[in-house]
Design a protein around this motif. Structure first.
Motif, PDB file in Angstrom:
ATOM      1  N   ARG A 267       0.680  -1.222   0.067  1.00  0.00           N
ATOM      2  CA  ARG A 267      -0.005   0.117  -0.213  1.00  0.00           C
ATOM      3  C   ARG A 267       0.781   1.251   0.010  1.00  0.00           C
ATOM      4  NH1 ARG A 267      -4.828  -1.396   4.377  1.00  0.00           N
ATOM      5  NH2 ARG A 267      -5.846  -2.895   3.200  1.00  0.00           N
ATOM      6  N   GLY A 268       2.067   1.117   0.584  1.00  0.00           N
ATOM      7  CA  GLY A 268       2.910   2.359   0.658  1.00  0.00           C
ATOM      8  C   GLY A 268       3.707   2.478  -0.574  1.00  0.00           C
ATOM      9  N   GLY A 269       3.658   1.671  -1.562  1.00  0.00           N
ATOM     10  CA  GLY A 269       4.451   1.671  -2.754  1.00  0.00           C
ATOM     11  C   GLY A 269       5.544   0.685  -2.621  1.00  0.00           C
ATOM     12  N   LEU A 270       6.662   1.013  -3.389  1.00  0.00           N
ATOM     13  CA  LEU A 270       7.850   0.002  -3.360  1.00  0.00           C
ATOM     14  C   LEU A 270       8.838  -0.137  -2.146  1.00  0.00           C
ATOM     15  CD1 LEU A 270       9.022   0.999  -6.935  1.00  0.00           C
ATOM     16  CD2 LEU A 270       7.628  -0.946  -6.338  1.00  0.00           C
ATOM     17  N   THR A 271       8.775  -1.378  -1.836  1.00  0.00           N
ATOM     18  CA  THR A 271       9.549  -1.647  -0.503  1.00  0.00           C
ATOM     19  C   THR A 271      10.791  -2.780  -0.909  1.00  0.00           C
ATOM     20  OG1 THR A 271       7.975  -3.164   0.280  1.00  0.00           O
ATOM     21  CG2 THR A 271       7.766  -0.899   0.968  1.00  0.00           C
ATOM     22  N   THR A 272      11.825  -2.682  -0.051  1.00  0.00           N
ATOM     23  CA  THR A 272      12.858  -3.616   0.102  1.00  0.00           C
ATOM     24  C   THR A 272      12.821  -3.938   1.451  1.00  0.00           C
ATOM     25  OG1 THR A 272      13.938  -2.999  -1.916  1.00  0.00           O
ATOM     26  CG2 THR A 272      15.075  -4.200  -0.262  1.00  0.00           C
ATOM     27  N   LYS A 273      13.049  -5.338   1.805  1.00  0.00           N
ATOM     28  CA  LYS A 273      13.136  -5.734   3.253  1.00  0.00           C
ATOM     29  C   LYS A 273      14.790  -6.338   3.379  1.00  0.00           C
ATOM     30  CE  LYS A 273       9.891  -7.697   5.428  1.00  0.00           C
ATOM     31  NZ  LYS A 273       8.908  -8.479   5.979  1.00  0.00           N
ATOM     32  N   ILE A 274      15.363  -5.674   4.386  1.00  0.00           N
ATOM     33  CA  ILE A 274      16.611  -6.203   4.770  1.00  0.00           C
ATOM     34  C   ILE A 274      16.480  -7.245   5.990  1.00  0.00           C
ATOM     35  CG2 ILE A 274      19.094  -5.580   5.628  1.00  0.00           C
ATOM     36  CD1 ILE A 274      18.327  -2.466   4.845  1.00  0.00           C
ATOM     37  N   HIS A 275      17.050  -8.364   5.808  1.00  0.00           N
ATOM     38  CA  HIS A 275      17.248  -9.292   6.874  1.00  0.00           C
ATOM     39  C   HIS A 275      18.335  -9.419   7.394  1.00  0.00           C
ATOM     40  CE1 HIS A 275      13.373 -11.128   5.456  1.00  0.00           C
ATOM     41  NE2 HIS A 275      13.646 -10.661   4.436  1.00  0.00           N
ATOM     42  N   LEU A 276      18.610  -9.407   8.627  1.00  0.00           N
ATOM     43  CA  LEU A 276      20.006  -9.417   9.212  1.00  0.00           C
ATOM     44  C   LEU A 276      19.993  -9.881  10.560  1.00  0.00           C
ATOM     45  CD1 LEU A 276      20.821  -5.954  10.675  1.00  0.00           C
ATOM     46  CD2 LEU A 276      18.556  -6.463   9.999  1.00  0.00           C
ATOM     47  N   SER A 277      21.411 -10.377  10.811  1.00  0.00           N
ATOM     48  CA  SER A 277      21.650 -10.943  12.151  1.00  0.00           C
ATOM     49  C   SER A 277      22.587  -9.981  12.899  1.00  0.00           C
ATOM     50  CB  SER A 277      22.347 -12.188  12.061  1.00  0.00           C
ATOM     51  OG  SER A 277      23.646 -12.229  11.372  1.00  0.00           O
ATOM     52  N   ALA A 278      22.674  -9.591  14.333  1.00  0.00           N
ATOM     53  CA  ALA A 278      23.356  -8.875  14.700  1.00  0.00           C
ATOM     54  C   ALA A 278      23.900  -9.423  15.881  1.00  0.00           C
ATOM     55  CB  ALA A 278      22.785  -7.497  15.085  1.00  0.00           C
TER      56      ALA A 278
ATOM     57  N   SER B 124      25.382 -10.491   9.291  1.00  0.00           N
ATOM     58  CA  SER B 124      24.988 -10.803   7.829  1.00  0.00           C
ATOM     59  C   SER B 124      23.814 -10.247   7.428  1.00  0.00           C
ATOM     60  CB  SER B 124      24.780 -12.268   7.823  1.00  0.00           C
ATOM     61  OG  SER B 124      23.721 -12.704   8.631  1.00  0.00           O
ATOM     62  N   LEU B 125      23.864 -10.074   6.107  1.00  0.00           N
ATOM     63  CA  LEU B 125      22.729  -9.232   5.409  1.00  0.00           C
ATOM     64  C   LEU B 125      22.193  -9.936   4.384  1.00  0.00           C
ATOM     65  CD1 LEU B 125      24.917  -5.895   5.230  1.00  0.00           C
ATOM     66  CD2 LEU B 125      22.841  -6.284   6.827  1.00  0.00           C
ATOM     67  N   VAL B 126      20.915 -10.098   4.188  1.00  0.00           N
ATOM     68  CA  VAL B 126      20.109 -10.702   2.802  1.00  0.00           C
ATOM     69  C   VAL B 126      19.035  -9.633   2.326  1.00  0.00           C
ATOM     70  CG1 VAL B 126      18.662 -12.409   2.146  1.00  0.00           C
ATOM     71  CG2 VAL B 126      20.665 -12.912   3.641  1.00  0.00           C
ATOM     72  N   LEU B 127      18.721  -9.372   1.104  1.00  0.00           N
ATOM     73  CA  LEU B 127      17.850  -8.674   0.628  1.00  0.00           C
ATOM     74  C   LEU B 127      16.576  -9.342   0.013  1.00  0.00           C
ATOM     75  CD1 LEU B 127      19.746  -5.505  -1.079  1.00  0.00           C
ATOM     76  CD2 LEU B 127      19.204  -5.878   1.440  1.00  0.00           C
ATOM     77  N   THR B 128      15.351  -8.799   0.268  1.00  0.00           N
ATOM     78  CA  THR B 128      14.274  -9.241  -0.296  1.00  0.00           C
ATOM     79  C   THR B 128      13.352  -8.309  -0.869  1.00  0.00           C
ATOM     80  OG1 THR B 128      13.216 -10.009   1.492  1.00  0.00           O
ATOM     81  CG2 THR B 128      14.623 -11.751   0.897  1.00  0.00           C
ATOM     82  N   PRO B 129      12.277  -8.695  -1.794  1.00  0.00           N
ATOM     83  CA  PRO B 129      11.027  -7.742  -1.756  1.00  0.00           C
ATOM     84  C   PRO B 129      10.586  -7.644  -0.423  1.00  0.00           C
ATOM     85  CG  PRO B 129      10.981  -9.372  -3.366  1.00  0.00           C
ATOM     86  CD  PRO B 129      12.232  -9.847  -2.374  1.00  0.00           C
ATOM     87  N   GLY B 130       9.615  -6.390  -0.200  1.00  0.00           N
ATOM     88  CA  GLY B 130       9.211  -6.130   1.095  1.00  0.00           C
ATOM     89  C   GLY B 130       8.188  -6.728   1.591  1.00  0.00           C
ATOM     90  N   GLN B 131       7.492  -7.612   0.770  1.00  0.00           N
ATOM     91  CA  GLN B 131       6.423  -8.544   1.350  1.00  0.00           C
ATOM     92  C   GLN B 131       6.931  -9.775   1.655  1.00  0.00           C
ATOM     93  OE1 GLN B 131       6.749  -7.657  -1.856  1.00  0.00           O
ATOM     94  NE2 GLN B 131       6.591  -9.495  -3.032  1.00  0.00           N
ATOM     95  N   ARG B 132       8.126 -10.164   1.655  1.00  0.00           N
ATOM     96  CA  ARG B 132       8.659 -11.585   1.857  1.00  0.00           C
ATOM     97  C   ARG B 132       8.664 -11.771   3.565  1.00  0.00           C
ATOM     98  NH1 ARG B 132      11.801 -14.200  -1.645  1.00  0.00           N
ATOM     99  NH2 ARG B 132      10.489 -13.151  -3.095  1.00  0.00           N
ATOM    100  N   ALA B 133       8.235 -12.785   3.860  1.00  0.00           N
ATOM    101  CA  ALA B 133       8.074 -13.181   5.275  1.00  0.00           C
ATOM    102  C   ALA B 133       9.591 -13.539   5.895  1.00  0.00           C
ATOM    103  CB  ALA B 133       7.101 -14.524   5.402  1.00  0.00           C
ATOM    104  N   ASP B 134       9.487 -13.262   7.331  1.00  0.00           N
ATOM    105  CA  ASP B 134      10.582 -13.160   7.735  1.00  0.00           C
ATOM    106  C   ASP B 134      11.172 -14.565   7.760  1.00  0.00           C
ATOM    107  OD1 ASP B 134      10.500 -10.523   8.025  1.00  0.00           O
ATOM    108  OD2 ASP B 134      10.294 -10.389  10.340  1.00  0.00           O
TER     109      ASP B 134
END
Length: 309
Positions: free
Chosen positions: A155-166, A174-184
């Protein structure tokens, strides 16, 4: 507040030996330190490449250098080296935590060609190989268009999701990129498999943490089985519907998963790592069209967090 200014002499002394050196085939590189300072300025302000101050040199050089190092894995190697140095002196808290954050993509981040991009040109126009790190974040022919570039629609437009461990000191491992709607939960194994801290001496890179903390979004049997197979202690709260279903089955439902409330309180370290990485405006809003270039942007920001922590 995280310092986002130019490299200090101490930080440059860490990075300088690891950077590519000029040779007779490619000619001289423009001063790496000047170029990296230009990249840091763009990371901090989120400005357009062509709006970089003249003191950093030609903006085209800085842009191409960033694309090149994003493609050939230079940013990733620098980050792993800094992590390795910290691990050697015992400065990494291996009680890690995993989470994700959604990033709003600027409208200019859309519209990348659907065919895979050519490798960024080398110093004199020669091609360079794309590393396996970047290849995993590069679209393939006939793919899903924007989804291949880690762009999702909501609804908010285009999004990207950053999955990470800290780690326990609020620094990205570590870092992984997916489309914003992808489940964690679908990216948990990918995030864990990306953890790789080399040894400065002999020995294999360290890949297994002492323990893992995550929220209810990661509470499923596949993730718990994955962690048990690898012998990793974990603290993940059980969902209420899973608890109800387990109790309904009686003794066949098995024992409830262990849960350490004190350890779970430390999960805020990954939230604070996300807060640190979003202090960089070029990360908090995605301007890069290509997934592997934006991954390089995020990795460069993580490198600065490690250098300055």
């Amino acid at each position: 507040m995280l310092n986002r200014g130019d490299l200090t002499d101490e930080e440059w002394a860490v990075l300088e030996p690891l950077l590519p050196r000029s040779d007779n085939r490619c000619g001289r590189w423009r001063d790496h330190r000047q170029v990296i300072n230009g990249i840091i300025h763009r990371l901090s302000t989120g400005c357009q490449w062509r709006q970089l101050p003249a003191r950093f040199g030609p903006w085209q050089t800085i842009h191409k250098r960033h694309m090149l190092w994003s493609a050939d894995g230079t940013w990733e190697r620098l980050l792993q080296h800094v992590q390795a140095v910290a691990d050697t002196v015992g400065e990494i808290d291996w009680n890690i935590n995993v989470d994700s954050t959604s990033i709003r993509a600027h409208q200019h981040a859309a519209g990348a060609p659907t065919d895979p991009p050519p490798a960024p040109p080398g110093l004199k126009g020669g091609p360079t190989k794309i590393s396996s790190h970047a290849r995993a974040h590069t679209p393939v022919p006939g793919g899903g268009g924007a989804a291949d570039e880690a762009l999702g629609r909501s609804r908010g437009g285009l999004t990207t999701k950053i999955h990470l461990s800290a780690d326990g000191r609020c620094r990205p491992l570590s870092l992984v990129l997916t489309p914003g709607q992808r489940a964690d939960c679908t990216q948990f194994e990918a995030v864990m498999d990306k953890i790789r801290v080399p040894r400065l001496g002999a020995g294999r890179p360290r890949r297994l943490p002492d323990s893992v903390g995550a929220d209810k979004a990661y509470s499923n049997s596949l993730i718990r089985s994955y962690l048990r197979r690898r012998g990793i202690r974990h603290v993940i709260p059980e969902k209420s519907d899973s608890r109800t279903a387990r109790r309904r089955r009686g003794s066949d439902g098995g024992r409830p998963p262990g849960f350490d409330k004190t350890r779970y309180k430390a999960r805020n370290t990954v939230e604070r790592a996300i807060n640190k990485i979003k202090q960089f405006r070029a990360v908090a809003t995605r301007y890069d069209k290509r997934r592997y270039v934006y991954l390089g942007t995020v990795t460069a920001a993580a490198l600065l967090i490690w250098l300055r922590s």
